[in-house]
Design a protein around this motif. Structure first.
Motif, PDB file in Angstrom:
ATOM      1  N   UNK A 178      -1.236 -10.424 -19.965  1.00 47.30           N
ATOM      2  CA  UNK A 178      -0.140  -9.697 -19.325  1.00 47.30           C
ATOM      3  C   UNK A 178      -0.490  -8.218 -19.142  1.00 47.30           C
ATOM      4  N   UNK A 179      -1.086  -7.597 -20.178  1.00 48.43           N
ATOM      5  CA  UNK A 179      -1.459  -6.189 -20.093  1.00 48.43           C
ATOM      6  C   UNK A 179      -2.547  -5.977 -19.036  1.00 48.43           C
ATOM      7  N   UNK A 180      -3.520  -6.880 -19.022  1.00 46.76           N
ATOM      8  CA  UNK A 180      -4.628  -6.768 -18.060  1.00 46.76           C
ATOM      9  C   UNK A 180      -4.109  -6.889 -16.630  1.00 46.76           C
ATOM     10  N   UNK A 181      -3.178  -7.808 -16.418  1.00 46.80           N
ATOM     11  CA  UNK A 181      -2.600  -7.989 -15.081  1.00 46.80           C
ATOM     12  C   UNK A 181      -1.871  -6.723 -14.633  1.00 46.80           C
ATOM     13  N   UNK A 182      -1.159  -6.090 -15.562  1.00 47.03           N
ATOM     14  CA  UNK A 182      -0.448  -4.847 -15.234  1.00 47.03           C
ATOM     15  C   UNK A 182      -1.447  -3.742 -14.877  1.00 47.03           C
ATOM     16  N   UNK A 183      -2.530  -3.633 -15.632  1.00 49.37           N
ATOM     17  CA  UNK A 183      -3.563  -2.635 -15.361  1.00 49.37           C
ATOM     18  C   UNK A 183      -4.177  -2.892 -13.985  1.00 49.37           C
ATOM     19  N   UNK A 184      -4.465  -4.169 -13.679  1.00 47.34           N
ATOM     20  CA  UNK A 184      -5.073  -4.515 -12.392  1.00 47.34           C
ATOM     21  C   UNK A 184      -4.144  -4.146 -11.231  1.00 47.34           C
ATOM     22  N   UNK A 185      -2.867  -4.442 -11.375  1.00 47.72           N
ATOM     23  CA  UNK A 185      -1.897  -4.132 -10.316  1.00 47.72           C
ATOM     24  C   UNK A 185      -1.819  -2.621 -10.095  1.00 47.72           C
ATOM     25  N   UNK A 186      -1.793  -1.848 -11.184  1.00 51.01           N
ATOM     26  CA  UNK A 186      -1.742  -0.390 -11.068  1.00 51.01           C
ATOM     27  C   UNK A 186      -2.984   0.156 -10.360  1.00 51.01           C
ATOM     28  N   UNK A 187      -4.156  -0.381 -10.722  1.00 49.70           N
ATOM     29  CA  UNK A 187      -5.400   0.089 -10.108  1.00 49.70           C
ATOM     30  C   UNK A 187      -5.461  -0.286  -8.630  1.00 49.70           C
ATOM     31  N   UNK A 188      -4.985  -1.478  -8.292  1.00 49.77           N
ATOM     32  CA  UNK A 188      -4.965  -1.887  -6.884  1.00 49.77           C
ATOM     33  C   UNK A 188      -4.020  -1.001  -6.078  1.00 49.77           C
ATOM     34  N   UNK A 189      -2.885  -0.649  -6.672  1.00 47.00           N
ATOM     35  CA  UNK A 189      -1.936   0.242  -5.992  1.00 47.00           C
ATOM     36  C   UNK A 189      -2.566   1.618  -5.768  1.00 47.00           C
ATOM     37  N   UNK A 190      -3.286   2.122  -6.765  1.00 49.57           N
ATOM     38  CA  UNK A 190      -3.957   3.415  -6.636  1.00 49.57           C
ATOM     39  C   UNK A 190      -5.037   3.358  -5.553  1.00 49.57           C
ATOM     40  N   UNK A 191      -5.785   2.250  -5.542  1.00 52.07           N
ATOM     41  CA  UNK A 191      -6.831   2.048  -4.522  1.00 52.07           C
ATOM     42  C   UNK A 191      -6.215   2.045  -3.125  1.00 52.07           C
ATOM     43  N   UNK A 192      -5.102   1.348  -2.979  1.00 49.58           N
ATOM     44  CA  UNK A 192      -4.416   1.260  -1.686  1.00 49.58           C
ATOM     45  C   UNK A 192      -3.891   2.635  -1.252  1.00 49.58           C
ATOM     46  N   UNK A 193      -3.344   3.378  -2.210  1.00 50.72           N
ATOM     47  CA  UNK A 193      -2.816   4.709  -1.896  1.00 50.72           C
ATOM     48  C   UNK A 193      -3.934   5.635  -1.420  1.00 50.72           C
ATOM     49  N   UNK A 194      -5.100   5.562  -2.048  1.00 46.47           N
ATOM     50  CA  UNK A 194      -6.235   6.384  -1.625  1.00 46.47           C
ATOM     51  C   UNK A 194      -6.703   6.010  -0.229  1.00 46.47           C
ATOM     52  N   UNK A 195      -6.678   4.712   0.088  1.00 49.31           N
ATOM     53  CA  UNK A 195      -7.094   4.263   1.417  1.00 49.31           C
ATOM     54  C   UNK A 195      -6.135   4.738   2.498  1.00 49.31           C
ATOM     55  N   UNK A 196      -4.846   4.793   2.170  1.00 48.44           N
ATOM     56  CA  UNK A 196      -3.833   5.145   3.157  1.00 48.44           C
ATOM     57  C   UNK A 196      -3.476   6.634   3.144  1.00 48.44           C
ATOM     58  N   UNK A 197      -4.247   7.432   2.424  1.00 47.17           N
ATOM     59  CA  UNK A 197      -3.914   8.831   2.178  1.00 47.17           C
ATOM     60  C   UNK A 197      -3.663   9.628   3.463  1.00 47.17           C
ATOM     61  N   UNK A 198      -4.606   9.669   4.387  1.00 49.74           N
ATOM     62  CA  UNK A 198      -4.455  10.503   5.573  1.00 49.74           C
ATOM     63  C   UNK A 198      -3.803   9.802   6.743  1.00 49.74           C
ATOM     64  N   UNK A 199      -3.392   8.566   6.568  1.00 44.97           N
ATOM     65  CA  UNK A 199      -2.887   7.781   7.689  1.00 44.97           C
ATOM     66  C   UNK A 199      -1.532   8.279   8.198  1.00 44.97           C
ATOM     67  N   UNK A 200      -0.657   8.691   7.299  1.00 44.03           N
ATOM     68  CA  UNK A 200       0.689   9.083   7.702  1.00 44.03           C
ATOM     69  C   UNK A 200       0.656  10.329   8.588  1.00 44.03           C
ATOM     70  N   UNK A 201      -0.127  11.339   8.211  1.00 45.81           N
ATOM     71  CA  UNK A 201      -0.238  12.561   9.009  1.00 45.81           C
ATOM     72  C   UNK A 201      -0.843  12.242  10.373  1.00 45.81           C
ATOM     73  N   UNK A 202      -1.825  11.374  10.397  1.00 43.78           N
ATOM     74  CA  UNK A 202      -2.460  10.989  11.659  1.00 43.78           C
ATOM     75  C   UNK A 202      -1.455  10.289  12.576  1.00 43.78           C
ATOM     76  N   UNK A 203      -0.655   9.396  12.017  1.00 42.13           N
ATOM     77  CA  UNK A 203       0.359   8.701  12.815  1.00 42.13           C
ATOM     78  C   UNK A 203       1.389   9.681  13.372  1.00 42.13           C
ATOM     79  N   UNK A 204       1.779  10.678  12.579  1.00 40.15           N
ATOM     80  CA  UNK A 204       2.740  11.673  13.049  1.00 40.15           C
ATOM     81  C   UNK A 204       2.164  12.500  14.190  1.00 40.15           C
ATOM     82  N   UNK A 205       0.890  12.892  14.081  1.00 37.73           N
ATOM     83  CA  UNK A 205       0.244  13.646  15.158  1.00 37.73           C
ATOM     84  C   UNK A 205       0.191  12.819  16.437  1.00 37.73           C
TER      85      UNK A 205
END
Length: 168
Positions: free
Chosen positions: A94-121
């Motif tokens: 259970x703990x490992x699954x929670x850690x994995x989900x958190x890391x995947x969310x962080x990975x996704x956030x880093x990938x999508x970092x500059x996308x919102x500003x680009x879409x607004x432009x």
């Protein structure tokens, strides 16, 4: 209950599901659905097919290096049953699954970092180009607040001279 992985797309195959293909050299290929089986028969490379796990990992869409993947590996060594070890293992899962989900969310956030500003432009540029479709020209002349605000850009003297020469 043994959960297998699809040879083509790496998804989980539950008991009673999927197709098994045994090659002449006794190598077993397991497929989760006919889509994977047909792609395998067409000799497609899973690393070049966009919807597979192999493609996503190769092109940086999914996490590749993470210590939580170590626990998911298949082990064919029988273990002696011990109630305490089993209980601790279930808690750790259970703990490992929670850690994995958190890391995947962080990975996704880093990938999508500059996308919102680009879409607004891009949206602002598209709106500026098509403002005549949104409001009538007469309404724009009457009320200048309907137009987009002008953005001030610093221009060097060389560029200003070039623009001045072109106007003449």
């Amino acid at each position: 209950m043994r959960l297998e992985k699809c040879w083509f797309c790496s998804s989980t195959i539950y008991p009673g599901h999927g197709i098994q293909f045994v090659r002449n050299d006794a190598k077993i290929f397991r497929f989760c659905r006919s889509k994977c089986h047909k792609n395998f028969k067409m000799k497609r490379n899973p690393r070049k097919v966009k919807w597979t796990k192999a493609y996503r990992r190769l092109h940086g869409k999914d996490m590749t290096q993470d210590s939580t993947f170590e626990f998911e590996r298949k082990r064919n060594r029988p273990e002696r049953y011990d109630r305490n070890i089993t209980e601790n293992t279930l808690k750790a899962i259970k703990k490992i699954e929670k850690v994995r989900v958190d890391r995947e969310a962080r990975h996704h956030a880093l990938r999508m970092k500059g996308k919102k500003a680009k879409e607004q432009r891009e949206a602002a540029k598209e709106l500026e180009q098509g403002i005549h479709m949104v409001k009538a020209p007469a309404a724009l002349q009457e009320e200048p607040s309907l137009t987009l605000p002008k953005i001030k850009v610093k221009v060097s003297h060389q560029q200003a001279e070039k623009n001045h020469l072109m106007e003449e």
